[in-house]
Design an enzyme around this catalytic site. Structure first.
Site, PDB file in Angstrom:
ATOM      1  N   ASP A   7       0.954  -1.333  -0.128  1.00 24.73           N
ATOM      2  CA  ASP A   7       0.175  -0.044   0.079  1.00 24.73           C
ATOM      3  C   ASP A   7       0.910   1.291  -0.110  1.00 24.73           C
ATOM      4  OD1 ASP A   7      -2.524   1.469   0.162  1.00 24.73           O
ATOM      5  OD2 ASP A   7      -1.961   1.901   2.258  1.00 24.73           O
ATOM      6  N   SER A   8       0.227   2.233  -0.337  1.00 22.09           N
ATOM      7  CA  SER A   8       0.867   3.806  -0.082  1.00 22.09           C
ATOM      8  C   SER A   8       1.571   3.858   1.033  1.00 22.09           C
ATOM      9  CB  SER A   8       0.192   4.776  -0.676  1.00 22.09           C
ATOM     10  OG  SER A   8      -1.021   4.688   0.128  1.00 22.09           O
ATOM     11  N   TYR A  39      -1.010   8.496  -2.494  1.00 23.10           N
ATOM     12  CA  TYR A  39      -1.061   8.363  -3.843  1.00 23.10           C
ATOM     13  C   TYR A  39      -2.311   8.997  -4.527  1.00 23.10           C
ATOM     14  CZ  TYR A  39       2.515   4.387  -3.808  1.00 23.10           C
ATOM     15  OH  TYR A  39       3.580   3.492  -3.792  1.00 23.10           O
ATOM     16  N   GLY A  40      -3.318   9.082  -3.795  1.00 23.37           N
ATOM     17  CA  GLY A  40      -4.481   9.497  -4.359  1.00 23.37           C
ATOM     18  C   GLY A  40      -4.518  10.961  -4.905  1.00 23.37           C
ATOM     19  N   CYS A  70      -4.347  -1.390  -1.979  1.00 19.39           N
ATOM     20  CA  CYS A  70      -4.346   0.110  -2.137  1.00 19.39           C
ATOM     21  C   CYS A  70      -5.555   0.138  -3.666  1.00 19.39           C
ATOM     22  CB  CYS A  70      -3.066   0.589  -2.587  1.00 19.39           C
ATOM     23  SG  CYS A  70      -2.947   2.247  -2.937  1.00 19.39           S
ATOM     24  N   ASN A  71      -6.563   0.706  -3.294  1.00 18.36           N
ATOM     25  CA  ASN A  71      -7.821   0.908  -4.414  1.00 18.36           C
ATOM     26  C   ASN A  71      -6.767   1.945  -5.660  1.00 18.36           C
ATOM     27  OD1 ASN A  71     -10.363  -0.133  -3.642  1.00 18.36           O
ATOM     28  ND2 ASN A  71      -9.270   0.398  -1.606  1.00 18.36           N
ATOM     29  N   THR A  72      -6.260   2.787  -5.155  1.00 19.40           N
ATOM     30  CA  THR A  72      -5.422   3.905  -5.923  1.00 19.40           C
ATOM     31  C   THR A  72      -4.737   3.239  -6.778  1.00 19.40           C
ATOM     32  OG1 THR A  72      -5.747   5.480  -4.045  1.00 19.40           O
ATOM     33  CG2 THR A  72      -4.312   6.264  -5.977  1.00 19.40           C
ATOM     34  N   GLU A 162      -2.234   9.246   7.790  1.00 23.34           N
ATOM     35  CA  GLU A 162      -0.775   9.188   7.778  1.00 23.34           C
ATOM     36  C   GLU A 162      -0.226   9.999   8.897  1.00 23.34           C
ATOM     37  OE1 GLU A 162       1.332   7.238   5.558  1.00 23.34           O
ATOM     38  OE2 GLU A 162      -0.583   5.794   5.442  1.00 23.34           O
ATOM     39  N   CYS A 194     -11.173   2.723  -0.487  1.00 24.03           N
ATOM     40  CA  CYS A 194      -9.756   3.061  -0.085  1.00 24.03           C
ATOM     41  C   CYS A 194      -9.460   2.318   1.016  1.00 24.03           C
ATOM     42  CB  CYS A 194      -9.744   4.722   0.220  1.00 24.03           C
ATOM     43  SG  CYS A 194      -8.139   4.689   0.835  1.00 24.03           S
ATOM     44  N   THR A 195      -8.264   1.400   1.126  1.00 28.46           N
ATOM     45  CA  THR A 195      -7.944   0.631   2.269  1.00 28.46           C
ATOM     46  C   THR A 195      -7.647   1.493   3.435  1.00 28.46           C
ATOM     47  OG1 THR A 195      -5.837   0.468   1.459  1.00 28.46           O
ATOM     48  CG2 THR A 195      -7.342  -1.166   0.860  1.00 28.46           C
ATOM     49  N   HIS A 196      -7.322   2.733   3.570  1.00 32.68           N
ATOM     50  CA  HIS A 196      -7.414   3.515   4.713  1.00 32.68           C
ATOM     51  C   HIS A 196      -8.663   3.931   5.345  1.00 32.68           C
ATOM     52  CE1 HIS A 196      -3.454   4.589   3.201  1.00 32.68           C
ATOM     53  NE2 HIS A 196      -3.229   5.317   4.127  1.00 32.68           N
TER      54      HIS A 196
HETATM   55  N1  DGL Z   1      -5.063   3.216   0.622  1.00 30.27           N
HETATM   56  C1  DGL Z   1      -5.089   3.497  -0.640  1.00 30.27           C
HETATM   57  C2  DGL Z   1      -6.116   3.240  -1.061  1.00 30.27           C
HETATM   58  O1  DGL Z   1      -6.731   2.291  -1.010  1.00 30.27           O
HETATM   59  C3  DGL Z   1      -4.046   4.624  -0.895  1.00 30.27           C
HETATM   60  C4  DGL Z   1      -4.425   6.050  -0.610  1.00 30.27           C
HETATM   61  C5  DGL Z   1      -3.548   6.934  -0.894  1.00 30.27           C
HETATM   62  O2  DGL Z   1      -2.326   6.648  -0.962  1.00 30.27           O
HETATM   63  O3  DGL Z   1      -3.971   8.133  -1.347  1.00 30.27           O
HETATM   64  O4  DGL Z   1      -6.740   3.853  -2.283  1.00 30.27           O
END
Ligand code: DGL
Length: 270
Positions: A7-8, A39-40, A70-72, A162, A194-196
Site C-alpha cells: 500500500d502507499s 498516492y490519491g 491499495c485501491n488507488t 498518515e 480506499c484501504t485507509h
Molecule cells: N490506501 C490507498 C487506497 O486504497 C491509498 C491512499 C492514498 O495513498 O491516497 O486507495
C-alpha cells in the site's frame, strides 16, 4: 512461502490484518510506501512507477504474489502492470474485484452477462485518483445493470490518517459524507473504496446512518486470496519470514500503525 501486501502507507494494514486472521500460517511481507503517500493525488504515471517499484521490492523478499492493498494503485496501475510489465511466474492482484463480486452477488469466475442486482443506489468513497479513474464503475458495469453510483473524492482523509490526526480524519469523513448525501440522499450501500478508510469505519457508518450497508474490503480480499491460493498453491512464494517494511521513517510509521491498529506493529526500513 510469503505473500506480499503493498500500500502507499498504513491503509493496507487493514487488509493485512484480515489476511493474517484468515491464514495465520501464511508469512506476509507488508510494504508501505509511506515516503510517497498519499498516492490519491498523484498522476496515473506516477502511481504506476511507484507501484512497480514497491512490487519489485516485495519480489526481493521472495513474494511471487503481491496483493495491491491499495485501491488507488489497483485503479490507476494494475491493468497496465498486468498487460505489459509482469514477468512470467509473478502475479499482482488488486482489491476491487472481490468487493464488486460481493456487491453484485457473484462468485469468483462467474462471467455471465451483467444482470440486475438488489442494490440500486451506491455511494462510493475513494481517493481523487480512484474516483477519476472510473475503474470501480467499469468493473461494476461488467457485472451489474441499473446501479446508480455516486462517487465522492475524499481529499485529505489519507493525509490525516498518515499524520495520525484522528480528529481531522473524523471531521473530513463527516463532511465528505454530507457532500455525497446532498447528491444522493438515500444510498442503500456505501463502498469504502480506499484501504485507509476502514480505520474510520465507525465514523462513516455513524455519518451515513444505520440503514446503509457499509462494504469494506479487508475480509472480502482475505477470503478471495484464500480461495486463490487453494487453487494455485505455488504462488505462496519462497519467502518464509513475516515483516513490515516502509520507505518512510520506521519509528514514526510504527507509532502511527500501532495507534490505528491498536496493537504493537514494528516496521523496518525497506
Ligand atoms: N490506501 C490507498 C487506497 O486504497 C491509498 C491512499 C492514498 O495513498 O491516497 O486507495
Amino acid at each position: 512461502m510469503a505473500v506480499g501486501v503493498f500500500d502507499s502507507g498504513l491503509g493496507g494494514l487493514t487488509v493485512h490484518q484480515a489476511i493474517a486472521a484468515r491464514m495465520p500460517d501464511l508469512p506476509l511481507v507488508y510494504l508501505g510506501d509511506n515516503a510517497h503517500a498519499p498516492y490519491g493525488v498523484r498522476t496515473a504515471d506516477d502511481i504506476y512507477d511507484l507501484t512497480c517499484r514497491g512490487v519489485e521490492r516485495l519480489w526481493a523478499e521472495g513474494c511471487d504474489l503481491v496483493i495491491l492493498a491499495c485501491n488507488t494503485a489497483s485503479a490507476a496501475a494494475l491493468r497496465r502492470m498486468q498487460e505489459s510489465w509482469l514477468p512470467p511466474g509473478k502475479r499482482v492482484l488488486g482489491v476491487f474485484v472481490p468487493l464488486i463480486e460481493s456487491l453484485t452477488e457473484r462468485h469468483w469466475g462467474d462471467n455471465s452477462p451483467p444482470r440486475e442486482v438488489e442494490v440500486k443506489h451506491v455511494a462510493l468513497f475513494a481517493t481523487p485518483a480512484t474516483v477519476a479513474s472510473r475503474a470501480f464503475q467499469r468493473e461494476l458495469a461488467f457485472r451489474a445493470i441499473g446501479v446508480d453510483v455516486e462517487a465522492q473524492p475524499c481529499g485529505g482523509v489519507v493525509d490525516a490518517i498518515e499524520d495520525g490526526d484522528e480528529m481531522l480524519a473524523e471531521a473530513l469523513v463527516r463532511s465528505h459524507v454530507e457532500a455525497l448525501k446532498r447528491r444522493m440522499p438515500h444510498p442503500q450501500a456505501a463502498i469504502l473504496g480506499c484501504t485507509h478508510y476502514p480505520l474510520m469505519e465507525r465514523t462513516f457508518q455513524s455519518a451515513l446512518g444505520d440503514g446503509v450497508k457499509v462494504f469494506s474490503q479487508a475480509d472480502l480480499v482475505a477470503e478471495s486470496l484464500a480461495d486463490y491460493l487453494a487453487r494455485r498453491p505455488g504462488f505462496r512464494g519462497k519467502g518464509t519470514v513475516s515483516r513490515y517494511l516502509t520507505t518512510g521513517d520506521p519509528a514514526r510509521v510504527s507509532t502511527k500503525a500501532t495507534q490505528f491498529l491498536r496493537r504493537q506493529i514494528t516496521f523496518e526500513p525497506a
